[in-house]
Scaffold this motif. Structure first.
Motif, PDB file in Angstrom:
ATOM      1  N   ALA A   1       0.835  -1.217   0.000  1.00 16.00           N
ATOM      2  CA  ALA A   1       0.000   0.000   0.000  1.00 16.00           C
ATOM      3  C   ALA A   1       0.864   1.259   0.000  1.00 16.00           C
ATOM      4  N   LYS A   2       1.943   1.231   0.817  1.00 11.94           N
ATOM      5  CA  LYS A   2       2.814   2.419   0.892  1.00 11.94           C
ATOM      6  C   LYS A   2       3.507   2.641  -0.454  1.00 11.94           C
ATOM      7  N   VAL A   3       3.997   1.559  -1.051  1.00 12.22           N
ATOM      8  CA  VAL A   3       4.636   1.684  -2.364  1.00 12.22           C
ATOM      9  C   VAL A   3       3.616   2.175  -3.391  1.00 12.22           C
TER      10      VAL A   3
ATOM     11  N   ASN B   1       1.816   6.172  -7.408  1.00  8.49           N
ATOM     12  CA  ASN B   1       0.769   6.993  -8.004  1.00  8.49           C
ATOM     13  C   ASN B   1       0.866   8.461  -7.591  1.00  8.49           C
ATOM     14  N   GLY B   2       1.976   8.810  -6.938  1.00  8.58           N
ATOM     15  CA  GLY B   2       2.189  10.205  -6.536  1.00  8.58           C
ATOM     16  C   GLY B   2       1.165  10.689  -5.527  1.00  8.58           C
ATOM     17  N   ILE B   3       0.646   9.779  -4.699  1.00 10.01           N
ATOM     18  CA  ILE B   3      -0.372  10.177  -3.711  1.00 10.01           C
ATOM     19  C   ILE B   3       0.305  10.422  -2.360  1.00 10.01           C
ATOM     20  N   THR B   4       0.135  11.624  -1.819  1.00  8.06           N
ATOM     21  CA  THR B   4       0.861  11.988  -0.605  1.00  8.06           C
ATOM     22  C   THR B   4      -0.079  12.180   0.593  1.00  8.06           C
ATOM     23  N   ASN B   5      -1.382  12.062   0.374  1.00 11.17           N
ATOM     24  CA  ASN B   5      -2.316  12.298   1.483  1.00 11.17           C
ATOM     25  C   ASN B   5      -2.907  10.999   2.034  1.00 11.17           C
ATOM     26  N   ALA B   6      -2.144   9.894   1.918  1.00  9.46           N
ATOM     27  CA  ALA B   6      -2.622   8.621   2.480  1.00  9.46           C
ATOM     28  C   ALA B   6      -1.591   8.070   3.464  1.00  9.46           C
TER      29      ALA B   6
END
Ligand code: SAH
Length: 476
Positions: free
Chosen positions: A360-362, A367-372
Protein backbone atom coordinates in the motif's frame (compact mmCIF):
# COMPACT_ATOMS: atom_id res chain seq x y z
CA UNK A 1 -41.93 -44.43 -3.67
CA UNK A 2 -41.44 -41.83 -6.38
CA UNK A 3 -44.41 -39.54 -6.49
CA UNK A 4 -46.30 -41.10 -3.58
CA UNK A 5 -46.28 -40.06 0.01
CA UNK A 6 -45.17 -42.65 2.51
CA UNK A 7 -46.16 -43.02 6.10
CA UNK A 8 -44.23 -40.76 8.35
CA UNK A 9 -40.94 -42.37 9.19
CA UNK A 10 -37.30 -41.60 9.68
CA UNK A 11 -36.59 -39.07 12.40
CA UNK A 12 -39.50 -37.75 14.47
CA UNK A 13 -42.37 -37.88 12.03
CA UNK A 14 -40.37 -37.23 8.88
CA UNK A 15 -42.18 -38.47 5.73
CA UNK A 16 -39.16 -40.26 4.29
CA UNK A 17 -35.97 -42.08 5.22
CA UNK A 18 -32.47 -42.20 3.89
CA UNK A 19 -32.25 -43.88 0.44
CA UNK A 20 -35.89 -43.14 -0.44
CA UNK A 21 -36.49 -41.72 -3.89
CA UNK A 22 -38.94 -38.82 -4.03
CA UNK A 23 -40.41 -36.54 -6.66
CA UNK A 24 -39.98 -32.91 -5.74
CA UNK A 25 -40.78 -29.47 -7.08
CA UNK A 26 -38.01 -27.00 -6.30
CA UNK A 27 -39.43 -23.68 -5.13
CA UNK A 28 -36.54 -21.84 -3.52
CA UNK A 29 -32.79 -21.50 -3.50
CA UNK A 30 -30.47 -21.60 -0.49
CA UNK A 31 -27.42 -19.67 0.60
CA UNK A 32 -24.97 -21.81 -1.34
CA UNK A 33 -27.10 -21.88 -4.49
CA UNK A 34 -28.67 -25.26 -3.63
CA UNK A 35 -32.27 -25.91 -4.68
CA UNK A 36 -34.90 -26.24 -1.94
CA UNK A 37 -38.13 -28.16 -2.34
CA UNK A 38 -40.87 -28.85 0.18
CA UNK A 39 -42.20 -32.36 0.70
CA UNK A 40 -44.99 -32.75 3.16
CA UNK A 41 -43.83 -29.57 4.88
CA UNK A 42 -40.20 -30.73 5.01
CA UNK A 43 -37.51 -28.64 3.39
CA UNK A 44 -35.33 -30.78 1.13
CA UNK A 45 -31.99 -29.35 -0.05
CA UNK A 46 -30.74 -30.56 -3.44
CA UNK A 47 -27.50 -29.43 -5.07
CA UNK A 48 -27.69 -28.51 -8.77
CA UNK A 49 -31.46 -28.11 -8.66
CA UNK A 50 -33.18 -24.80 -9.47
CA UNK A 51 -36.47 -23.12 -8.59
CA UNK A 52 -39.01 -24.33 -11.13
CA UNK A 53 -37.34 -27.74 -11.64
CA UNK A 54 -39.42 -30.86 -11.15
CA UNK A 55 -36.96 -33.52 -10.12
CA UNK A 56 -36.51 -37.03 -8.81
CA UNK A 57 -34.11 -37.15 -5.89
CA UNK A 58 -32.48 -39.66 -3.57
CA UNK A 59 -32.68 -38.84 0.14
CA UNK A 60 -29.15 -38.82 1.55
CA UNK A 61 -29.47 -37.42 5.04
CA UNK A 62 -32.51 -36.77 7.23
CA UNK A 63 -32.46 -34.14 9.98
CA UNK A 64 -35.19 -33.04 12.38
CA UNK A 65 -36.79 -30.40 10.13
CA UNK A 66 -35.08 -30.85 6.80
CA UNK A 67 -33.25 -33.31 4.59
CA UNK A 68 -30.51 -33.42 1.98
CA UNK A 69 -31.10 -35.22 -1.28
CA UNK A 70 -29.15 -35.99 -4.43
CA UNK A 71 -30.51 -35.01 -7.82
CA UNK A 72 -31.23 -38.20 -9.82
CA UNK A 73 -33.28 -36.91 -12.72
CA UNK A 74 -34.73 -33.65 -13.97
CA UNK A 75 -38.30 -34.59 -14.84
CA UNK A 76 -39.23 -31.10 -15.98
CA UNK A 77 -36.57 -28.37 -16.18
CA UNK A 78 -36.90 -24.86 -14.78
CA UNK A 79 -36.78 -22.04 -17.32
CA UNK A 80 -33.75 -20.73 -15.40
CA UNK A 81 -31.80 -23.85 -16.42
CA UNK A 82 -28.98 -23.69 -18.99
CA UNK A 83 -26.38 -26.21 -20.15
CA UNK A 84 -23.25 -25.74 -17.97
CA UNK A 85 -20.10 -24.84 -19.89
CA UNK A 86 -17.95 -27.23 -17.80
CA UNK A 87 -18.58 -30.96 -17.96
CA UNK A 88 -17.48 -31.24 -14.30
CA UNK A 89 -19.54 -28.36 -12.90
CA UNK A 90 -21.96 -30.61 -11.00
CA UNK A 91 -19.07 -32.27 -9.15
CA UNK A 92 -16.61 -29.40 -8.75
CA UNK A 93 -17.13 -27.28 -5.64
CA UNK A 94 -15.98 -24.09 -7.41
CA UNK A 95 -19.02 -23.09 -9.47
CA UNK A 96 -22.35 -24.01 -7.98
CA UNK A 97 -24.55 -21.99 -10.37
CA UNK A 98 -23.26 -22.86 -13.84
CA UNK A 99 -26.55 -24.59 -14.60
CA UNK A 100 -28.46 -21.33 -14.02
CA UNK A 101 -28.88 -18.56 -16.62
CA UNK A 102 -26.72 -15.52 -15.86
CA UNK A 103 -29.80 -13.29 -15.55
CA UNK A 104 -31.18 -15.81 -13.04
CA UNK A 105 -27.90 -15.69 -11.08
CA UNK A 106 -28.05 -11.89 -10.84
CA UNK A 107 -31.63 -11.96 -9.62
CA UNK A 108 -30.78 -14.67 -7.09
CA UNK A 109 -27.82 -12.66 -5.73
CA UNK A 110 -29.79 -9.46 -5.45
CA UNK A 111 -32.58 -11.27 -3.58
CA UNK A 112 -30.06 -12.92 -1.31
CA UNK A 113 -28.76 -9.50 -0.18
CA UNK A 114 -32.30 -8.15 0.12
CA UNK A 115 -33.42 -11.11 2.26
CA UNK A 116 -30.45 -10.71 4.59
CA UNK A 117 -31.14 -7.00 5.06
CA UNK A 118 -34.75 -7.80 5.91
CA UNK A 119 -34.37 -11.01 7.94
CA UNK A 120 -31.09 -10.32 9.71
CA UNK A 121 -30.84 -6.54 9.40
CA UNK A 122 -34.40 -6.05 10.64
CA UNK A 123 -35.29 -3.63 7.85
CA UNK A 124 -38.71 -3.28 6.33
CA UNK A 125 -38.82 -4.94 2.88
CA UNK A 126 -40.49 -1.98 1.20
CA UNK A 127 -37.74 0.32 2.53
CA UNK A 128 -34.98 -2.03 1.39
CA UNK A 129 -36.56 -2.08 -2.08
CA UNK A 130 -36.94 1.68 -2.18
CA UNK A 131 -33.22 2.40 -1.56
CA UNK A 132 -31.88 -0.37 -3.78
CA UNK A 133 -29.87 0.25 -6.94
CA UNK A 134 -29.72 -2.48 -9.59
CA UNK A 135 -27.06 -5.16 -9.32
CA UNK A 136 -23.94 -4.57 -11.45
CA UNK A 137 -23.56 -7.63 -13.67
CA UNK A 138 -20.56 -8.75 -15.68
CA UNK A 139 -20.31 -8.42 -19.46
CA UNK A 140 -18.84 -11.90 -19.68
CA UNK A 141 -19.28 -14.06 -16.59
CA UNK A 142 -16.54 -16.51 -17.65
CA UNK A 143 -12.72 -16.43 -17.58
CA UNK A 144 -12.76 -13.48 -15.22
CA UNK A 145 -10.63 -14.67 -12.28
CA UNK A 146 -7.15 -13.15 -12.15
CA UNK A 147 -6.11 -15.47 -9.32
CA UNK A 148 -6.17 -19.29 -9.23
CA UNK A 149 -5.15 -21.61 -6.42
CA UNK A 150 -4.97 -25.13 -7.81
CA UNK A 151 -4.61 -27.85 -5.15
CA UNK A 152 -2.22 -30.64 -6.12
CA UNK A 153 -2.56 -34.34 -5.23
CA UNK A 154 -1.14 -37.68 -6.23
CA UNK A 155 -3.79 -40.09 -7.54
CA UNK A 156 -3.73 -43.73 -6.31
CA UNK A 157 -2.10 -44.73 -9.62
CA UNK A 158 0.71 -42.20 -9.11
CA UNK A 159 -0.48 -39.45 -11.49
CA UNK A 160 -0.43 -35.79 -10.54
CA UNK A 161 -3.93 -34.34 -10.22
CA UNK A 162 -4.64 -30.60 -10.24
CA UNK A 163 -8.01 -28.96 -10.30
CA UNK A 164 -10.48 -27.92 -7.65
CA UNK A 165 -12.00 -29.62 -4.65
CA UNK A 166 -15.38 -31.30 -4.89
CA UNK A 167 -17.88 -29.45 -2.66
CA UNK A 168 -17.14 -29.76 1.09
CA UNK A 169 -14.28 -32.23 0.55
CA UNK A 170 -10.55 -32.24 -0.16
CA UNK A 171 -11.00 -34.58 -3.12
CA UNK A 172 -9.68 -33.00 -6.29
CA UNK A 173 -11.80 -32.95 -9.42
CA UNK A 174 -9.02 -32.65 -12.00
CA UNK A 175 -9.29 -30.03 -14.72
CA UNK A 176 -7.00 -28.24 -17.13
CA UNK A 177 -9.70 -25.89 -18.21
CA UNK A 178 -11.53 -24.07 -15.47
CA UNK A 179 -13.95 -21.78 -17.27
CA UNK A 180 -13.93 -18.99 -14.68
CA UNK A 181 -10.13 -18.67 -14.66
CA UNK A 182 -8.21 -16.57 -17.13
CA UNK A 183 -6.70 -18.85 -19.80
CA UNK A 184 -3.13 -18.15 -18.66
CA UNK A 185 -3.79 -19.72 -15.25
CA UNK A 186 -5.12 -22.97 -16.75
CA UNK A 187 -2.15 -23.12 -19.08
CA UNK A 188 0.37 -22.58 -16.27
CA UNK A 189 -1.23 -25.27 -14.10
CA UNK A 190 -0.79 -27.69 -16.98
CA UNK A 191 2.88 -26.70 -17.41
CA UNK A 192 3.58 -27.23 -13.70
CA UNK A 193 1.79 -30.59 -13.76
CA UNK A 194 3.90 -31.74 -16.72
CA UNK A 195 7.08 -30.53 -14.99
CA UNK A 196 6.15 -32.47 -11.83
CA UNK A 197 5.47 -35.61 -13.84
CA UNK A 198 8.68 -35.32 -15.85
CA UNK A 199 10.87 -34.90 -12.77
CA UNK A 200 8.88 -37.15 -10.50
CA UNK A 201 8.18 -34.39 -8.00
CA UNK A 202 5.77 -35.39 -5.27
CA UNK A 203 2.47 -33.78 -4.36
CA UNK A 204 1.63 -33.14 -0.73
CA UNK A 205 -0.52 -35.74 1.00
CA UNK A 206 -2.46 -34.19 3.85
CA UNK A 207 -3.23 -37.52 5.54
CA UNK A 208 0.38 -38.68 5.87
CA UNK A 209 1.75 -35.09 5.90
CA UNK A 210 4.36 -36.07 3.29
CA UNK A 211 5.21 -34.81 -0.20
CA UNK A 212 6.27 -31.46 -1.58
CA UNK A 213 3.86 -29.43 -3.73
CA UNK A 214 0.59 -28.34 -2.08
CA UNK A 215 -0.87 -25.68 -4.36
CA UNK A 216 -0.07 -23.76 -7.53
CA UNK A 217 -1.01 -20.11 -7.16
CA UNK A 218 -1.21 -17.90 -10.23
CA UNK A 219 -2.00 -14.21 -10.47
CA UNK A 220 -2.47 -12.29 -13.68
CA UNK A 221 -2.33 -8.51 -14.01
CA UNK A 222 -5.22 -8.18 -16.46
CA UNK A 223 -4.24 -4.74 -17.72
CA UNK A 224 -0.43 -5.12 -17.57
CA UNK A 225 -0.22 -8.74 -18.75
CA UNK A 226 2.19 -9.50 -15.88
CA UNK A 227 2.06 -13.04 -14.47
CA UNK A 228 2.98 -14.39 -11.02
CA UNK A 229 3.45 -18.10 -10.34
CA UNK A 230 3.91 -19.20 -6.75
CA UNK A 231 4.30 -22.86 -5.79
CA UNK A 232 3.12 -23.55 -2.27
CA UNK A 233 5.53 -26.21 -0.97
CA UNK A 234 6.32 -27.98 2.29
CA UNK A 235 10.09 -27.44 2.04
CA UNK A 236 12.39 -24.97 0.33
CA UNK A 237 14.36 -27.92 -1.10
CA UNK A 238 12.48 -28.24 -4.37
CA UNK A 239 14.49 -30.03 -7.08
CA UNK A 240 14.63 -28.93 -10.75
CA UNK A 241 13.40 -25.39 -10.14
CA UNK A 242 15.80 -24.17 -12.89
CA UNK A 243 13.93 -26.30 -15.38
CA UNK A 244 10.58 -24.98 -14.10
CA UNK A 245 11.77 -21.40 -14.45
CA UNK A 246 12.95 -22.12 -18.03
CA UNK A 247 9.56 -23.59 -18.92
CA UNK A 248 7.60 -20.72 -17.37
CA UNK A 249 9.78 -18.01 -18.89
CA UNK A 250 8.60 -19.05 -22.34
CA UNK A 251 5.24 -17.53 -21.35
CA UNK A 252 4.79 -13.88 -22.29
CA UNK A 253 4.41 -11.64 -19.25
CA UNK A 254 6.11 -13.97 -16.73
CA UNK A 255 7.24 -11.46 -14.09
CA UNK A 256 7.46 -13.26 -10.76
CA UNK A 257 8.15 -16.92 -9.97
CA UNK A 258 8.45 -17.89 -6.32
CA UNK A 259 7.99 -20.52 -3.67
CA UNK A 260 5.79 -20.13 -0.62
CA UNK A 261 6.74 -22.36 2.27
CA UNK A 262 3.87 -23.95 4.17
CA UNK A 263 5.04 -26.93 6.21
CA UNK A 264 2.14 -26.84 8.69
CA UNK A 265 -0.67 -29.35 9.06
CA UNK A 266 -3.32 -26.83 8.14
CA UNK A 267 -6.12 -25.97 5.72
CA UNK A 268 -4.60 -22.52 5.27
CA UNK A 269 -3.22 -22.37 1.76
CA UNK A 270 -0.31 -19.96 2.13
CA UNK A 271 2.54 -20.00 4.63
CA UNK A 272 4.36 -16.83 5.67
CA UNK A 273 7.65 -17.21 3.81
CA UNK A 274 8.30 -16.34 0.16
CA UNK A 275 11.43 -17.49 -1.68
CA UNK A 276 11.90 -15.81 -5.07
CA UNK A 277 12.98 -18.07 -7.96
CA UNK A 278 12.84 -15.50 -10.73
CA UNK A 279 12.15 -11.79 -11.15
CA UNK A 280 10.70 -9.32 -8.71
CA UNK A 281 8.57 -10.59 -5.79
CA UNK A 282 5.37 -8.93 -7.05
CA UNK A 283 3.34 -8.06 -10.13
CA UNK A 284 1.63 -4.80 -11.03
CA UNK A 285 -1.87 -4.14 -12.29
CA UNK A 286 -4.02 -1.08 -13.00
CA UNK A 287 -7.48 -0.35 -11.67
CA UNK A 288 -8.98 2.75 -13.29
CA UNK A 289 -6.09 5.17 -13.67
CA UNK A 290 -4.17 3.86 -10.66
CA UNK A 291 -1.33 1.35 -10.68
CA UNK A 292 -0.98 -1.25 -7.92
CA UNK A 293 1.83 -3.53 -6.81
CA UNK A 294 0.63 -6.92 -5.57
CA UNK A 295 2.75 -9.35 -3.53
CA UNK A 296 1.90 -13.05 -3.22
CA UNK A 297 0.66 -12.70 0.37
CA UNK A 298 -1.49 -9.62 -0.23
CA UNK A 299 -5.20 -9.67 -0.93
CA UNK A 300 -6.27 -8.34 -4.32
CA UNK A 301 -9.79 -8.45 -5.78
CA UNK A 302 -10.15 -11.38 -8.19
CA UNK A 303 -12.34 -9.78 -10.84
CA UNK A 304 -10.67 -6.75 -12.45
CA UNK A 305 -13.62 -5.81 -14.70
CA UNK A 306 -15.96 -5.57 -11.71
CA UNK A 307 -13.48 -4.19 -9.17
CA UNK A 308 -13.39 -0.80 -10.84
CA UNK A 309 -17.21 -0.68 -10.83
CA UNK A 310 -17.35 -1.68 -7.16
CA UNK A 311 -14.76 0.93 -6.15
CA UNK A 312 -16.53 3.61 -8.19
CA UNK A 313 -19.74 2.77 -6.33
CA UNK A 314 -17.92 3.11 -2.98
CA UNK A 315 -16.45 6.43 -4.15
CA UNK A 316 -19.86 7.67 -5.29
CA UNK A 317 -21.44 6.67 -1.95
CA UNK A 318 -18.64 8.48 -0.05
CA UNK A 319 -19.48 11.60 -2.11
CA UNK A 320 -16.24 13.38 -1.21
CA UNK A 321 -15.62 17.07 -1.79
CA UNK A 322 -11.88 17.18 -1.05
CA UNK A 323 -12.10 18.33 2.57
CA UNK A 324 -12.77 15.02 4.26
CA UNK A 325 -10.74 12.76 6.50
CA UNK A 326 -11.48 9.20 5.41
CA UNK A 327 -10.64 5.88 7.04
CA UNK A 328 -10.38 2.81 4.81
CA UNK A 329 -10.43 -0.17 7.18
CA UNK A 330 -9.39 -3.65 5.98
CA UNK A 331 -7.58 -1.83 3.18
CA UNK A 332 -5.45 -4.65 1.69
CA UNK A 333 -2.86 -3.07 -0.63
CA UNK A 334 -4.60 0.30 -0.37
CA UNK A 335 -6.73 -0.08 -3.49
CA UNK A 336 -9.85 1.69 -2.18
CA UNK A 337 -7.74 4.07 -0.05
CA UNK A 338 -5.96 5.44 -3.11
CA UNK A 339 -9.21 5.68 -5.10
CA UNK A 340 -10.57 7.82 -2.25
CA UNK A 341 -7.36 9.81 -1.70
CA UNK A 342 -7.77 11.57 -5.05
CA UNK A 343 -10.97 13.17 -3.71
CA UNK A 344 -10.24 13.50 0.03
CA UNK A 345 -8.11 15.69 2.29
CA UNK A 346 -6.50 12.78 4.12
CA UNK A 347 -6.94 9.01 4.05
CA UNK A 348 -5.95 6.42 6.64
CA UNK A 349 -5.71 2.78 5.53
CA UNK A 350 -5.58 -0.05 8.10
CA UNK A 351 -4.79 -3.68 7.32
CA UNK A 352 -3.65 -6.69 9.33
CA UNK A 353 -1.23 -8.24 6.77
CA UNK A 354 2.15 -6.43 6.94
CA UNK A 355 3.11 -7.34 3.34
CA UNK A 356 -0.11 -5.74 2.10
CA UNK A 357 0.67 -2.53 4.01
CA UNK A 358 4.15 -2.48 2.44
CA UNK A 359 2.46 -2.76 -0.95
CA UNK A 360 0.00 0.00 0.00
CA UNK A 361 2.81 2.42 0.89
CA UNK A 362 4.64 1.68 -2.36
CA UNK A 363 1.36 2.05 -4.27
CA UNK A 364 0.81 5.52 -2.83
CA UNK A 365 4.29 6.51 -4.03
CA UNK A 366 3.85 4.86 -7.43
CA UNK A 367 0.77 6.99 -8.00
CA UNK A 368 2.19 10.20 -6.54
CA UNK A 369 -0.37 10.18 -3.71
CA UNK A 370 0.86 11.99 -0.61
CA UNK A 371 -2.32 12.30 1.48
CA UNK A 372 -2.62 8.62 2.48
CA UNK A 373 -1.23 7.05 5.67
CA UNK A 374 -1.14 3.30 6.23
CA UNK A 375 -1.02 1.42 9.53
CA UNK A 376 -0.57 -2.30 10.12
CA UNK A 377 -2.77 -4.05 12.66
CA UNK A 378 -6.26 -5.30 13.40
CA UNK A 379 -8.82 -2.67 12.38
CA UNK A 380 -10.61 -3.08 15.72
CA UNK A 381 -7.43 -2.25 17.65
CA UNK A 382 -5.85 0.38 15.40
CA UNK A 383 -9.07 2.37 14.85
CA UNK A 384 -9.56 2.70 18.62
CA UNK A 385 -5.92 3.78 19.07
CA UNK A 386 -6.09 6.38 16.30
CA UNK A 387 -9.29 7.80 17.80
CA UNK A 388 -7.70 8.13 21.24
CA UNK A 389 -4.03 8.94 20.65
CA UNK A 390 -2.85 12.56 20.49
CA UNK A 391 -0.29 11.47 17.89
CA UNK A 392 -3.07 10.94 15.36
CA UNK A 393 -5.17 14.00 16.18
CA UNK A 394 -5.24 15.17 12.53
CA UNK A 395 -6.99 12.01 11.41
CA UNK A 396 -8.79 11.06 14.62
CA UNK A 397 -12.18 12.39 13.51
CA UNK A 398 -13.09 10.82 10.17
CA UNK A 399 -15.93 12.25 8.09
CA UNK A 400 -16.29 9.00 6.20
CA UNK A 401 -15.34 5.44 7.17
CA UNK A 402 -15.12 2.74 4.52
CA UNK A 403 -14.98 -0.87 5.74
CA UNK A 404 -14.33 -3.90 3.52
CA UNK A 405 -13.93 -6.81 5.96
CA UNK A 406 -13.51 -10.53 5.19
CA UNK A 407 -16.57 -12.79 5.33
CA UNK A 408 -16.83 -12.79 9.10
CA UNK A 409 -17.67 -9.07 8.99
CA UNK A 410 -16.55 -6.32 11.39
CA UNK A 411 -15.44 -7.01 14.92
CA UNK A 412 -17.98 -5.67 17.44
CA UNK A 413 -15.23 -3.55 19.01
CA UNK A 414 -14.71 -1.82 15.68
CA UNK A 415 -18.44 -1.09 15.32
CA UNK A 416 -18.25 0.50 18.78
CA UNK A 417 -15.34 2.71 17.70
CA UNK A 418 -17.18 3.73 14.52
CA UNK A 419 -20.19 4.79 16.56
CA UNK A 420 -17.93 6.70 18.98
CA UNK A 421 -15.99 8.63 16.32
CA UNK A 422 -19.32 9.32 14.59
CA UNK A 423 -18.45 9.81 10.91
CA UNK A 424 -21.18 11.38 8.73
CA UNK A 425 -21.07 8.36 6.46
CA UNK A 426 -20.12 4.70 6.64
CA UNK A 427 -19.60 2.94 3.32
CA UNK A 428 -19.73 -0.80 3.95
CA UNK A 429 -18.27 -3.03 1.22
CA UNK A 430 -19.03 -6.67 1.95
CA UNK A 431 -18.51 -10.13 0.48
CA UNK A 432 -21.03 -11.75 2.83
CA UNK A 433 -24.58 -10.35 2.99
CA UNK A 434 -25.36 -12.16 6.26
CA UNK A 435 -22.57 -10.53 8.29
CA UNK A 436 -23.18 -7.25 6.44
CA UNK A 437 -26.82 -7.28 7.59
CA UNK A 438 -25.77 -8.21 11.15
CA UNK A 439 -23.39 -5.21 11.29
CA UNK A 440 -25.83 -2.84 9.58
CA UNK A 441 -28.34 -3.70 12.32
CA UNK A 442 -25.84 -2.74 15.05
CA UNK A 443 -25.03 0.54 13.29
CA UNK A 444 -28.73 1.26 12.85
CA UNK A 445 -29.36 0.74 16.56
CA UNK A 446 -26.62 3.30 17.18
CA UNK A 447 -27.67 6.24 15.04
CA UNK A 448 -27.00 5.19 11.42
CA UNK A 449 -29.57 4.70 8.68
CA UNK A 450 -29.04 2.72 5.50
CA UNK A 451 -29.58 5.09 2.56
CA UNK A 452 -28.53 3.11 -0.51
CA UNK A 453 -27.33 -0.36 -1.36
CA UNK A 454 -26.10 -2.03 -4.50
CA UNK A 455 -24.90 -5.54 -5.21
CA UNK A 456 -22.05 -6.14 -7.61
CA UNK A 457 -21.35 -9.52 -9.17
CA UNK A 458 -17.65 -10.20 -8.69
CA UNK A 459 -18.05 -14.00 -8.72
CA UNK A 460 -20.11 -15.16 -11.72
CA UNK A 461 -21.19 -18.83 -11.72
CA UNK A 462 -20.81 -19.03 -7.94
CA UNK A 463 -23.31 -18.10 -5.24
CA UNK A 464 -21.10 -15.34 -3.84
CA UNK A 465 -21.97 -11.67 -4.11
CA UNK A 466 -20.36 -8.38 -3.19
CA UNK A 467 -22.44 -5.49 -1.82
CA UNK A 468 -21.85 -1.80 -1.21
CA UNK A 469 -24.03 -0.04 1.37
CA UNK A 470 -24.22 3.63 2.34
CA UNK A 471 -25.13 4.42 5.96
CA UNK A 472 -25.58 7.99 7.16
CA UNK A 473 -25.47 9.35 10.67
CA UNK A 474 -28.96 10.46 11.67
CA UNK A 475 -28.02 12.78 14.52
CA UNK A 476 -24.99 14.68 13.32
N1 SAH B 1 -10.25 -3.36 0.54
C1 SAH B 1 -9.28 -4.29 0.03
C2 SAH B 1 -9.19 -5.60 0.80
C3 SAH B 1 -10.49 -6.27 1.17
S1 SAH B 1 -10.35 -7.96 1.69
C4 SAH B 1 -9.50 -4.55 -1.44
O1 SAH B 1 -10.54 -4.20 -1.99
O2 SAH B 1 -8.60 -5.10 -2.08
C5 SAH B 1 -10.27 -7.86 3.41
C6 SAH B 1 -8.90 -7.49 3.93
O3 SAH B 1 -9.00 -7.44 5.36
C7 SAH B 1 -7.78 -8.46 3.62
O4 SAH B 1 -6.71 -7.76 3.07
C8 SAH B 1 -7.39 -9.05 4.99
O5 SAH B 1 -6.02 -9.32 5.10
C9 SAH B 1 -7.79 -7.93 5.91
N2 SAH B 1 -8.11 -8.25 7.31
C10 SAH B 1 -8.64 -9.38 7.81
N3 SAH B 1 -8.88 -9.24 9.13
C11 SAH B 1 -8.52 -7.98 9.47
C12 SAH B 1 -8.56 -7.23 10.68
N4 SAH B 1 -9.02 -7.75 11.81
N5 SAH B 1 -8.09 -5.96 10.66
C13 SAH B 1 -7.62 -5.42 9.52
N6 SAH B 1 -7.55 -6.08 8.34
C14 SAH B 1 -8.01 -7.34 8.32
Amino acid sequence: MAGQKKERKGSAGCPFSKNDVIDLKIDDIGNEGEGIGHYDGYAVFVNNALPGDKIRALIMKVKKNYAFAKLLEIVNPSNLRVEPKCSISARCGGCNLQHMSYEGQLEYKENKVKNCLVRIGGYDEAYVNSIHEPIIGMTNPFNYRNKAQFPVQQTPDGQIAMGFYAGRTHRIIPTDNCNIQMDESNHIAKLVRMWMTEHNISAYDETSHTGLIRHVLTRIGKSTGQIMVCLVVTSKKVPHTDSLVDILLKETGMTCICLNINSEKTNRILGDKIIPLYGQPYIEDNIGDLCYRISPLSFYQVNPEQTVKLYNTALEYANLTGNEVVWDLYCGIGTISLFLAKKAKQVLGVEIVPEAINDAKVNAQLNGITNATFLTGAAETVAAQVAADELYKDIANPDVIVVDPPRKGCDSKLLETIVNVKPDKVVYVSCDPATLARDVKVLRENGYEMKKWRACDMFGMTGHVETCVLLCCTNS
